[in-house]
Write an enzyme that holds these catalytic residues in place. Structure first.
Site, PDB file in Angstrom:
ATOM      1  N   ARG A 286      -2.664 -12.167   3.909  1.00  0.00           N
ATOM      2  CA  ARG A 286      -3.999 -11.762   3.472  1.00  0.00           C
ATOM      3  C   ARG A 286      -4.174 -12.060   1.986  1.00  0.00           C
ATOM      4  O   ARG A 286      -3.291 -11.770   1.169  1.00  0.00           O
ATOM      5  CB  ARG A 286      -4.225 -10.269   3.725  1.00  0.00           C
ATOM      6  CG  ARG A 286      -4.202  -9.901   5.210  1.00  0.00           C
ATOM      7  CD  ARG A 286      -5.404  -9.076   5.593  1.00  0.00           C
ATOM      8  NE  ARG A 286      -6.654  -9.732   5.267  1.00  0.00           N
ATOM      9  CZ  ARG A 286      -7.758  -9.103   4.900  1.00  0.00           C
ATOM     10  NH1 ARG A 286      -7.755  -7.799   4.784  1.00  0.00           N
ATOM     11  NH2 ARG A 286      -8.865  -9.764   4.641  1.00  0.00           N
TER      12      ARG A 286
ATOM     13  N   HIS B 130      -7.314  -8.505  -2.169  1.00  0.00           N
ATOM     14  CA  HIS B 130      -8.628  -7.907  -1.879  1.00  0.00           C
ATOM     15  C   HIS B 130      -8.580  -6.416  -2.194  1.00  0.00           C
ATOM     16  O   HIS B 130      -7.510  -5.808  -2.204  1.00  0.00           O
ATOM     17  CB  HIS B 130      -9.026  -8.125  -0.409  1.00  0.00           C
ATOM     18  CG  HIS B 130      -8.056  -7.528   0.557  1.00  0.00           C
ATOM     19  ND1 HIS B 130      -6.927  -8.182   0.974  1.00  0.00           N
ATOM     20  CD2 HIS B 130      -8.015  -6.308   1.159  1.00  0.00           C
ATOM     21  CE1 HIS B 130      -6.241  -7.426   1.802  1.00  0.00           C
ATOM     22  NE2 HIS B 130      -6.874  -6.267   1.924  1.00  0.00           N
TER      23      HIS B 130
ATOM     24  N   TYR C  74       0.850  -1.198   0.000  1.00  0.00           N
ATOM     25  CA  TYR C  74       0.000   0.000   0.000  1.00  0.00           C
ATOM     26  C   TYR C  74       0.879   1.239   0.000  1.00  0.00           C
ATOM     27  O   TYR C  74       1.924   1.275   0.663  1.00  0.00           O
ATOM     28  CB  TYR C  74      -0.854   0.045   1.265  1.00  0.00           C
ATOM     29  CG  TYR C  74      -1.999  -0.927   1.283  1.00  0.00           C
ATOM     30  CD1 TYR C  74      -3.269  -0.544   0.870  1.00  0.00           C
ATOM     31  CD2 TYR C  74      -1.812  -2.232   1.731  1.00  0.00           C
ATOM     32  CE1 TYR C  74      -4.326  -1.438   0.907  1.00  0.00           C
ATOM     33  CE2 TYR C  74      -2.865  -3.128   1.771  1.00  0.00           C
ATOM     34  CZ  TYR C  74      -4.117  -2.726   1.354  1.00  0.00           C
ATOM     35  OH  TYR C  74      -5.156  -3.614   1.383  1.00  0.00           O
TER      36      TYR C  74
ATOM     37  N   TYR D 155      -0.548 -10.054   0.806  1.00  0.00           N
ATOM     38  CA  TYR D 155       0.502  -9.405   1.614  1.00  0.00           C
ATOM     39  C   TYR D 155       0.490  -9.948   3.043  1.00  0.00           C
ATOM     40  O   TYR D 155      -0.537 -10.431   3.529  1.00  0.00           O
ATOM     41  CB  TYR D 155       0.342  -7.877   1.600  1.00  0.00           C
ATOM     42  CG  TYR D 155      -0.935  -7.333   2.203  1.00  0.00           C
ATOM     43  CD1 TYR D 155      -1.070  -7.128   3.583  1.00  0.00           C
ATOM     44  CD2 TYR D 155      -2.008  -6.984   1.400  1.00  0.00           C
ATOM     45  CE1 TYR D 155      -2.232  -6.597   4.132  1.00  0.00           C
ATOM     46  CE2 TYR D 155      -3.169  -6.465   1.926  1.00  0.00           C
ATOM     47  CZ  TYR D 155      -3.267  -6.271   3.295  1.00  0.00           C
ATOM     48  OH  TYR D 155      -4.426  -5.756   3.830  1.00  0.00           O
TER      49      TYR D 155
ATOM     50  N   HIS E  16     -10.394  -2.794  -0.974  1.00  0.00           N
ATOM     51  CA  HIS E  16     -11.226  -2.148   0.048  1.00  0.00           C
ATOM     52  C   HIS E  16     -12.177  -1.148  -0.619  1.00  0.00           C
ATOM     53  O   HIS E  16     -11.784  -0.426  -1.541  1.00  0.00           O
ATOM     54  CB  HIS E  16     -10.351  -1.373   1.029  1.00  0.00           C
ATOM     55  CG  HIS E  16      -9.430  -2.210   1.851  1.00  0.00           C
ATOM     56  ND1 HIS E  16      -9.740  -2.633   3.114  1.00  0.00           N
ATOM     57  CD2 HIS E  16      -8.192  -2.706   1.592  1.00  0.00           C
ATOM     58  CE1 HIS E  16      -8.730  -3.344   3.612  1.00  0.00           C
ATOM     59  NE2 HIS E  16      -7.774  -3.408   2.701  1.00  0.00           N
TER      60      HIS E  16
END
Ligand SMILES: [Fe+2]
Length: 203
Positions: free
Chosen positions: A134, A137, A87, A126, A139
């Site tokens: 995880r 995905h 991110y 990640y 968000h």
């Protein structure tokens, strides 16, 4: 999987309602310091010919109420990791590299029929600080006139979907998992389509 229409125990569609999209946590990487792109293309910086790395996808669907009414002009925030699972956020300690062509935060407005679409890349998996992995995905927050949903979209076929505690804490995890589909002829041949209808409890 992403079909929002309710089906009863006999497999027939319930006439009254569409299945409400389950909520998920915001997580630590909502980009509060970044200004969102107001374009619907996360895979290419504004005014640039360069593309982000990763599998190109189009995420599209409608924002609806549980009675099937469109939520016109719903406000949608999108944020996600890049293809390497990183991110663009100061709290992200993952040593994976940033992608200069991927910002990963956009704000969209659904059309009058509740329709929305954005172009992006499939995010990478990640590690969390606790050592869990995880699954990929995206968000989303979705804001209608009377309701606001925070959720995450996942991809079918990912091994971590079976054990991810955030996904599996949802009342109906399958409602958050989409299967990538082949693109229609007018889109890039190498793109894939993720169809994701988002159902709010009220408009
Ligand atoms: Fe995340």
């Amino acid at each position: 999987m992403s079909d929002a229409r309710c089906k009863g125990p006999t497999g027939r569609r319930d006439t009254a309602a569409f299945a409400i999209t389950p909520p998920q946590i915001v997580g630590p990487f909502y980009p509060i310091r970044e200004r969102p792109d107001l374009a619907s293309d996360l895979a290419r910086p504004l005014g640039s010919a360069a593309e982000a790395q990763g599998q190109l996808i189009y995420v599209r669907g409608r924002v609806l109420t549980s009675s099937g009414e469109p939520v016109s002009h719903a406000l949608i925030d999108v944020w996600q990791a890049n293809a390497a699972g990183k991110y663009r956020h100061p709290s992200d300690m993952n040593p994976a590299p940033l992608d200069p062509n991927f910002k990963g935060f956009a704000r969209l407005t659904a059309d009058a029929s509740g329709g929305y679409s954005f172009r992006t890349i499939k995010p990478g998996r990640y590690p969390t600080p606790e050592g869990e992995i995880r699954p990929p995905h995206i968000h989303l927050t979705v804001e209608g006139r009377f309701d606001r949903l925070v959720t995450q979209l996942y991809f079918a076929g990912e091994a971590e979907n079976l054990i991810d505690r955030w996904l599996n804490a949802a009342p109906h995890p399958d409602r958050l998992i989409v299967k990538l589909q082949e693109p229609p002829p007018h889109l890039e041949k190498h793109a894939m389509i993720a169809h994701f209808d988002i159902v709010l409890a009220s408009g």
